[in-house]
Scaffold this active site. Sequence first.
Site, PDB file in Angstrom:
ATOM      1  N   GLU A   1      18.134   3.548 -13.631  1.00  0.00           N
ATOM      2  CA  GLU A   1      17.001   4.132 -14.348  1.00  0.00           C
ATOM      3  C   GLU A   1      17.241   4.016 -15.839  1.00  0.00           C
ATOM      4  O   GLU A   1      18.342   4.313 -16.320  1.00  0.00           O
ATOM      5  CB  GLU A   1      16.822   5.627 -14.006  1.00  0.00           C
ATOM      6  CG  GLU A   1      16.260   5.877 -12.633  1.00  0.00           C
ATOM      7  CD  GLU A   1      15.956   7.349 -12.372  1.00  0.00           C
ATOM      8  OE1 GLU A   1      15.699   8.105 -13.335  1.00  0.00           O
ATOM      9  OE2 GLU A   1      15.994   7.734 -11.193  1.00  0.00           O
TER      10      GLU A   1
ATOM     11  N   ASN B   1      20.589  10.573  -5.636  1.00  0.00           N
ATOM     12  CA  ASN B   1      20.173  10.372  -7.022  1.00  0.00           C
ATOM     13  C   ASN B   1      20.531  11.572  -7.900  1.00  0.00           C
ATOM     14  O   ASN B   1      20.133  12.698  -7.603  1.00  0.00           O
ATOM     15  CB  ASN B   1      18.655  10.178  -7.084  1.00  0.00           C
ATOM     16  CG  ASN B   1      18.158   9.961  -8.500  1.00  0.00           C
ATOM     17  OD1 ASN B   1      18.443   8.941  -9.116  1.00  0.00           O
ATOM     18  ND2 ASN B   1      17.434  10.934  -9.038  1.00  0.00           N
ATOM     19  N   GLU B   2      21.281  11.343  -8.958  1.00  0.00           N
ATOM     20  CA  GLU B   2      21.522  12.312 -10.042  1.00  0.00           C
ATOM     21  C   GLU B   2      21.907  13.713  -9.589  1.00  0.00           C
ATOM     22  O   GLU B   2      21.167  14.683  -9.842  1.00  0.00           O
ATOM     23  CB  GLU B   2      20.282  12.421 -10.932  1.00  0.00           C
ATOM     24  CG  GLU B   2      19.936  11.146 -11.654  1.00  0.00           C
ATOM     25  CD  GLU B   2      18.805  11.329 -12.658  1.00  0.00           C
ATOM     26  OE1 GLU B   2      18.132  12.387 -12.637  1.00  0.00           O
ATOM     27  OE2 GLU B   2      18.602  10.431 -13.477  1.00  0.00           O
TER      28      GLU B   2
ATOM     29  N   HIS C   1      16.416  11.554  -2.919  1.00  0.00           N
ATOM     30  CA  HIS C   1      15.981  11.733  -4.307  1.00  0.00           C
ATOM     31  C   HIS C   1      15.296  13.112  -4.403  1.00  0.00           C
ATOM     32  O   HIS C   1      14.090  13.211  -4.600  1.00  0.00           O
ATOM     33  CB  HIS C   1      15.045  10.594  -4.724  1.00  0.00           C
ATOM     34  CG  HIS C   1      14.872  10.435  -6.209  1.00  0.00           C
ATOM     35  ND1 HIS C   1      15.103   9.244  -6.882  1.00  0.00           N
ATOM     36  CD2 HIS C   1      14.482  11.316  -7.171  1.00  0.00           C
ATOM     37  CE1 HIS C   1      14.850   9.399  -8.179  1.00  0.00           C
ATOM     38  NE2 HIS C   1      14.462  10.652  -8.384  1.00  0.00           N
TER      39      HIS C   1
ATOM     40  N   ARG D   1      13.468  -0.400  -6.307  1.00  0.00           N
ATOM     41  CA  ARG D   1      14.236   0.738  -5.821  1.00  0.00           C
ATOM     42  C   ARG D   1      13.253   1.841  -5.434  1.00  0.00           C
ATOM     43  O   ARG D   1      12.478   2.292  -6.280  1.00  0.00           O
ATOM     44  CB  ARG D   1      15.167   1.223  -6.942  1.00  0.00           C
ATOM     45  CG  ARG D   1      15.866   2.498  -6.607  1.00  0.00           C
ATOM     46  CD  ARG D   1      16.611   3.130  -7.793  1.00  0.00           C
ATOM     47  NE  ARG D   1      17.097   4.422  -7.365  1.00  0.00           N
ATOM     48  CZ  ARG D   1      17.188   5.499  -8.120  1.00  0.00           C
ATOM     49  NH1 ARG D   1      16.888   5.453  -9.413  1.00  0.00           N
ATOM     50  NH2 ARG D   1      17.600   6.629  -7.616  1.00  0.00           N
TER      51      ARG D   1
ATOM     52  N   ASN E   1      22.092   6.218 -14.370  1.00  0.00           N
ATOM     53  CA  ASN E   1      20.748   6.488 -14.887  1.00  0.00           C
ATOM     54  C   ASN E   1      20.930   6.998 -16.313  1.00  0.00           C
ATOM     55  O   ASN E   1      21.709   7.938 -16.539  1.00  0.00           O
ATOM     56  CB  ASN E   1      20.039   7.570 -14.079  1.00  0.00           C
ATOM     57  CG  ASN E   1      19.748   7.148 -12.643  1.00  0.00           C
ATOM     58  OD1 ASN E   1      20.181   6.090 -12.194  1.00  0.00           O
ATOM     59  ND2 ASN E   1      19.029   7.980 -11.922  1.00  0.00           N
TER      60      ASN E   1
ATOM     61  N   HIS F   1       3.377  24.152  -4.065  1.00  0.00           N
ATOM     62  CA  HIS F   1       2.276  24.885  -3.433  1.00  0.00           C
ATOM     63  C   HIS F   1       2.373  26.387  -3.683  1.00  0.00           C
ATOM     64  O   HIS F   1       1.360  27.059  -3.855  1.00  0.00           O
ATOM     65  CB  HIS F   1       2.266  24.645  -1.908  1.00  0.00           C
ATOM     66  CG  HIS F   1       1.922  23.228  -1.543  1.00  0.00           C
ATOM     67  ND1 HIS F   1       2.231  22.667  -0.330  1.00  0.00           N
ATOM     68  CD2 HIS F   1       1.287  22.253  -2.253  1.00  0.00           C
ATOM     69  CE1 HIS F   1       1.806  21.409  -0.301  1.00  0.00           C
ATOM     70  NE2 HIS F   1       1.233  21.139  -1.452  1.00  0.00           N
TER      71      HIS F   1
ATOM     72  N   TYR G   1      18.857   7.823 -20.181  1.00  0.00           N
ATOM     73  CA  TYR G   1      17.618   7.891 -20.957  1.00  0.00           C
ATOM     74  C   TYR G   1      17.819   8.073 -22.450  1.00  0.00           C
ATOM     75  O   TYR G   1      17.175   7.443 -23.256  1.00  0.00           O
ATOM     76  CB  TYR G   1      16.726   9.035 -20.430  1.00  0.00           C
ATOM     77  CG  TYR G   1      16.102   8.692 -19.107  1.00  0.00           C
ATOM     78  CD1 TYR G   1      14.860   8.077 -19.038  1.00  0.00           C
ATOM     79  CD2 TYR G   1      16.773   8.953 -17.914  1.00  0.00           C
ATOM     80  CE1 TYR G   1      14.287   7.731 -17.824  1.00  0.00           C
ATOM     81  CE2 TYR G   1      16.211   8.609 -16.690  1.00  0.00           C
ATOM     82  CZ  TYR G   1      14.968   7.996 -16.652  1.00  0.00           C
ATOM     83  OH  TYR G   1      14.420   7.637 -15.452  1.00  0.00           O
TER      84      TYR G   1
ATOM     85  N   ASP H   1       0.872  16.136  -3.610  1.00  0.00           N
ATOM     86  CA  ASP H   1       0.122  15.974  -2.349  1.00  0.00           C
ATOM     87  C   ASP H   1      -0.472  14.566  -2.222  1.00  0.00           C
ATOM     88  O   ASP H   1      -0.493  13.993  -1.142  1.00  0.00           O
ATOM     89  CB  ASP H   1      -1.032  16.981  -2.258  1.00  0.00           C
ATOM     90  CG  ASP H   1      -0.532  18.408  -2.020  1.00  0.00           C
ATOM     91  OD1 ASP H   1       0.703  18.606  -1.996  1.00  0.00           O
ATOM     92  OD2 ASP H   1      -1.374  19.318  -1.856  1.00  0.00           O
TER      93      ASP H   1
HETATM   94  C1  PNW Z   1      15.349  11.278 -13.669  1.00  0.00           C
HETATM   95  N1  PNW Z   1      17.621  14.304 -18.879  1.00  0.00           N
HETATM   96  O1  PNW Z   1      15.501  12.629 -14.026  1.00  0.00           O
HETATM   97  C2  PNW Z   1      14.878  11.200 -12.227  1.00  0.00           C
HETATM   98  O2  PNW Z   1      15.774  10.473 -11.407  1.00  0.00           O
HETATM   99  C3  PNW Z   1      13.485  10.677 -12.062  1.00  0.00           C
HETATM  100  O3  PNW Z   1      12.973  11.078 -10.828  1.00  0.00           O
HETATM  101  C4  PNW Z   1      12.623  11.111 -13.238  1.00  0.00           C
HETATM  102  O4  PNW Z   1      11.278  10.794 -13.081  1.00  0.00           O
HETATM  103  C5  PNW Z   1      13.190  10.440 -14.469  1.00  0.00           C
HETATM  104  O5  PNW Z   1      14.579  10.636 -14.596  1.00  0.00           O
HETATM  105  C6  PNW Z   1      12.505  10.842 -15.776  1.00  0.00           C
HETATM  106  O6  PNW Z   1      12.744  12.193 -16.069  1.00  0.00           O
HETATM  107  C7  PNW Z   1      16.022  13.000 -15.256  1.00  0.00           C
HETATM  108  O7  PNW Z   1      17.413  15.492 -19.231  1.00  0.00           O
HETATM  109  C8  PNW Z   1      15.800  14.290 -15.678  1.00  0.00           C
HETATM  110  O8  PNW Z   1      18.269  13.529 -19.595  1.00  0.00           O
HETATM  111  C9  PNW Z   1      16.338  14.731 -16.867  1.00  0.00           C
HETATM  112  C10 PNW Z   1      17.093  13.865 -17.647  1.00  0.00           C
HETATM  113  C11 PNW Z   1      17.299  12.571 -17.248  1.00  0.00           C
HETATM  114  C12 PNW Z   1      16.764  12.147 -16.041  1.00  0.00           C
END
Ligand code: PNW
Length: 492
Positions: free
Chosen positions: A395, A189-190, A145, A100, A328, A62, A330, A75
């Site tokens: 994740e 979380n993370e 989170h 989850r 988690n 905001h 990616y 929002d």
């Molecule tokens: C996670 N990286 O964040 C979060 O837990 C989620 O809320 C988010 O939507 C999801 O991954 C996707 O981004 C991350 O840089 C942020 O590798 C950054 C990274 C990984 C996960």
Amino acid sequence: MERYMVIVTIFCMVITRISCCDIVKLTFPSGFKIGTASAAYQVEGAWNVSDKGENIWDHWTHNYPEYIRDGRNGDVACNSYYKYKEDVALIKSIGFDFYRFSISWSRVLPNGFANEINEEGIQYYKNLTEELLANGIEPIVTIYHWDHPMILEELGGWTNELMVEWFADYARVIFDALGPLVKTFITINEPSVYCGNGYNTTRHSPGKVLENMGHYICIHNTLKAHATVYHMYDDEYRSEQQGQISLTTQCDGWYLNDDSNATLVDQAFQFNCGWVVHPVFVGDYPEIMKTRIAMISELEGYPFSRLPEFSDEWVEYIKGTADFFGLNHYTSYILTADPDEESGIYNIDSGIIKSVNTSYPVGSLAWMSIAPEGFGNLLRMIRDQYDNPPVQIFENGYCDLGELDDYDRITYYNSYMTELLSVINNDNCNVVRYTAWSLMDNFEWSDGYTVNFGIVSVNLTDPDRARTSKLSTSWWRSVMETRTVQDVPTSV
Ligand code: PNW
């Protein structure tokens, strides 16, 4: 003629074996759990409804919309506060085993503290949990989170050690309200992502850049908070509620190339994953972090290390506070040692430059390259470093620009799940759960709604936020029907 028949027979046996084993290898082991996930701020909306207090993401979006790529906020998000029954029906129609979701701290405790409990807020999470259970879907709750109440941030947020007690008071409210129904809790979380982005850069709320040490202090207090809540569950709730609890950590993967060696890989791993996980699974921060940050802090003239120290009591108290390894994951990076260090210049505490492999396909975020072999490298490292703990993946997923024919997302899931089954079957990695991030397109933090991780599409400009299937929705439905990784459909 006889010889010819033998050759044909052997050929047939080999072919049958290959196809039989391929089928076996792409099928998940019995008892393996597969589900999907979301987080409160990213999907709920209803930001000021039913006495919910302001949290740090409400405040950030905001007041500083310029930090969000499209200037938008949560929002309304996916309107899941009102549409949770539709969400549950979607999860059921795909066939996932579990969902989850996270709790919004300021919806439950509007002013942050446990002196005022918002029953209406709690009721929402009870309704969601009961709806899931009524549909045969296991609820998994993330207690935190990233969206703590704004008043707590005004008091210093994760840089204030009192956050440990405030978090424990909040977690107690959640265990009392939901513990009888929820058997898997994730405390936090993370940590490395919200501490790194929120207390050392302006990428995430609260956007405080604090002398290159805010992120270390944030993790320090986060680990204390996690351990306090773990022990509280152990001492006061576990015998009656019979659940499991841990935290979940973001860990990068890496490519092995001519420049990488075991020392470089270990250094990168410890500064990223080990920072959070080593204190929990082994005890205290990794040695390489302690020595490097102390050495660099001294060169910078500090009379102390920017990495805070745990007392022996805290080391012992934090150690062992995990019923499973929450992961988690990616993407993966190419690792390079910072060349400036050869001339005695220390630019980065970790000493590692991470770069994206441009010869691999990349999603709609620059860091999102499809690199399944890096996932395998990471899972084998976790197996070796922490005595092959049960790993629950909370994740894994892919971002694009919201296409309904999302072939790239399917390619990502296909290749990551194939790699996962390979390390389970061939490398004895003890992975027991897999979560696809995310159920639906949602508010992607500093990227707003410009990139999309959903298996289901959400019309993010429609006031009702209508949901529509993507190609990956039906792909996932077949995966769940067969419990087998499906081929990537060919595009027409
Ligand atoms: C996670 N990286 O964040 C979060 O837990 C989620 O809320 C988010 O939507 C999801 O991954 C996707 O981004 C991350 O840089 C942020 O590798 C950054 C990274 C990984 C996960």
